[in-house]
Design an enzyme around this catalytic site. Sequence first.
Site, PDB file in Angstrom:
ATOM      1  N   GLY A   1       0.718  -1.301   0.036  1.00 17.62           N
ATOM      2  CA  GLY A   1       0.156  -0.071  -0.108  1.00 17.62           C
ATOM      3  C   GLY A   1       0.844   1.159   0.155  1.00 17.62           C
TER       4      GLY A   1
ATOM      5  CG  LEU B   1       2.032   4.625   6.121  1.00 16.08           C
ATOM      6  CD1 LEU B   1       2.899   6.167   5.674  1.00 16.08           C
ATOM      7  CD2 LEU B   1       1.016   5.284   7.135  1.00 16.08           C
TER       8      LEU B   1
ATOM      9  CG  ASP C   1      -4.405 -13.762   4.792  1.00 20.81           C
ATOM     10  OD1 ASP C   1      -5.063 -12.748   5.015  1.00 20.81           O
ATOM     11  OD2 ASP C   1      -5.138 -14.861   3.995  1.00 20.81           O
TER      12      ASP C   1
ATOM     13  CB  ALA D   1      -5.682  -1.133   7.207  1.00 17.33           C
ATOM     14  CD1 TRP D   2     -11.795  -2.408   3.940  1.00 16.68           C
ATOM     15  CD2 TRP D   2     -11.857  -4.536   3.162  1.00 16.68           C
ATOM     16  NE1 TRP D   2     -12.982  -2.666   2.891  1.00 16.68           N
ATOM     17  CE2 TRP D   2     -12.640  -4.033   2.743  1.00 16.68           C
ATOM     18  CE3 TRP D   2     -11.380  -6.143   3.112  1.00 16.68           C
ATOM     19  CZ2 TRP D   2     -13.567  -4.795   1.647  1.00 16.68           C
ATOM     20  CZ3 TRP D   2     -12.289  -6.667   2.195  1.00 16.68           C
ATOM     21  CH2 TRP D   2     -13.405  -6.067   1.497  1.00 16.68           C
ATOM     22  CB  THR D   3      -7.727   1.702   3.264  1.00  9.76           C
ATOM     23  OG1 THR D   3      -7.476   1.208   1.941  1.00  9.76           O
ATOM     24  CG2 THR D   3      -6.679   1.196   4.147  1.00  9.76           C
TER      25      THR D   3
ATOM     26  CE1 TYR E   1     -10.160   2.092   7.013  1.00  5.48           C
ATOM     27  CE2 TYR E   1     -11.053   4.470   7.414  1.00  5.48           C
ATOM     28  CZ  TYR E   1      -9.773   3.399   7.245  1.00  5.48           C
ATOM     29  OH  TYR E   1      -8.423   3.905   7.294  1.00  5.48           O
TER      30      TYR E   1
ATOM     31  CE  LYS F   1      -6.969   1.544  10.938  1.00  7.00           C
ATOM     32  NZ  LYS F   1      -5.762   0.660  10.646  1.00  7.00           N
TER      33      LYS F   1
END
Length: 282
Positions: free
Chosen positions: A10, A12, A36, A60-62, A125, A129
């Site tokens: 990703g 970042l 995973d 993360a799932w973003t 989301y 988080k």
Amino acid sequence: MTVLITGVTGQLGYDVARYLRGVGCDFLSPNRNEMDLSDEGSVKSYIMENNPDSIIHCGAWTDVNKAEVNVNLCRQVNVDGTRFIVDCCKDYDITMLYVSTDYVFDGSGVRPWEITDRTNPINQYGLSKRDGENIVRSLKKYFIVRTSWVFGINGKNFIATMVDLSKKFKTIRVVDDQFGSPTYSVDLAPLLWQILCSEKYGTYHAHNEGFCTWYDLAIEVFKILGTGTNVIPISSNDYRSDVKRPLNCRLGLQSLEVNGFDRLPNWKDAVNRYIKEMTLVK
């Protein structure tokens, strides 16, 4: 010190790896096949076998939109995956830095959110988080760094989308009532390293200086590009979306100041450098 970086594919995570490579720090950057986040066995076996001193958890799932319709998958990554890592940190005395988001707040009011303010996410989301943050706080040696509107060379982001749209359309409609701070992953990466190398554990807010709306950001992008694209401001109510998004994503930086950490350059300067990097990469 050996640092494990999650989410290296990703924006970042990619720039954190680039920065650590530049300062000569040993790091691990597993891909999904190697570790995973949704698989407890995969996470724990990788960490046990490689025994890192610290973990920077960027993975993360973003996708905010897809999180609303894939709630379980989102939580498997953002909540369960974080719990698996935290369990390992407890077992092997590993320091953890967890990258979080402005979306843990509900976006009410106009003043910047401080780390002492109550979280109240309004979408899946943000909720995932926030729940991840709460798990991380069970550690003794942890950092939580909330940031906003991240952009970088290795992934999708608002600026890259605007650049692509400007090649197809002369007029673009952009919301002008959501406020936040664009954050260049190239600038954030060294700050994360600075925080990780300290023993000043706790929660922080970090982003490039200044606030703007998505409309302001689009205007700045087209100004730098010189495309002459016409941008029409619209309200969030006029933008078709099934997801609630916070209007006030301003994050206060008092947490950085009181602990003596560096503040990042102005967002306009960051956007200008990013667009130049985009040009060089292409």
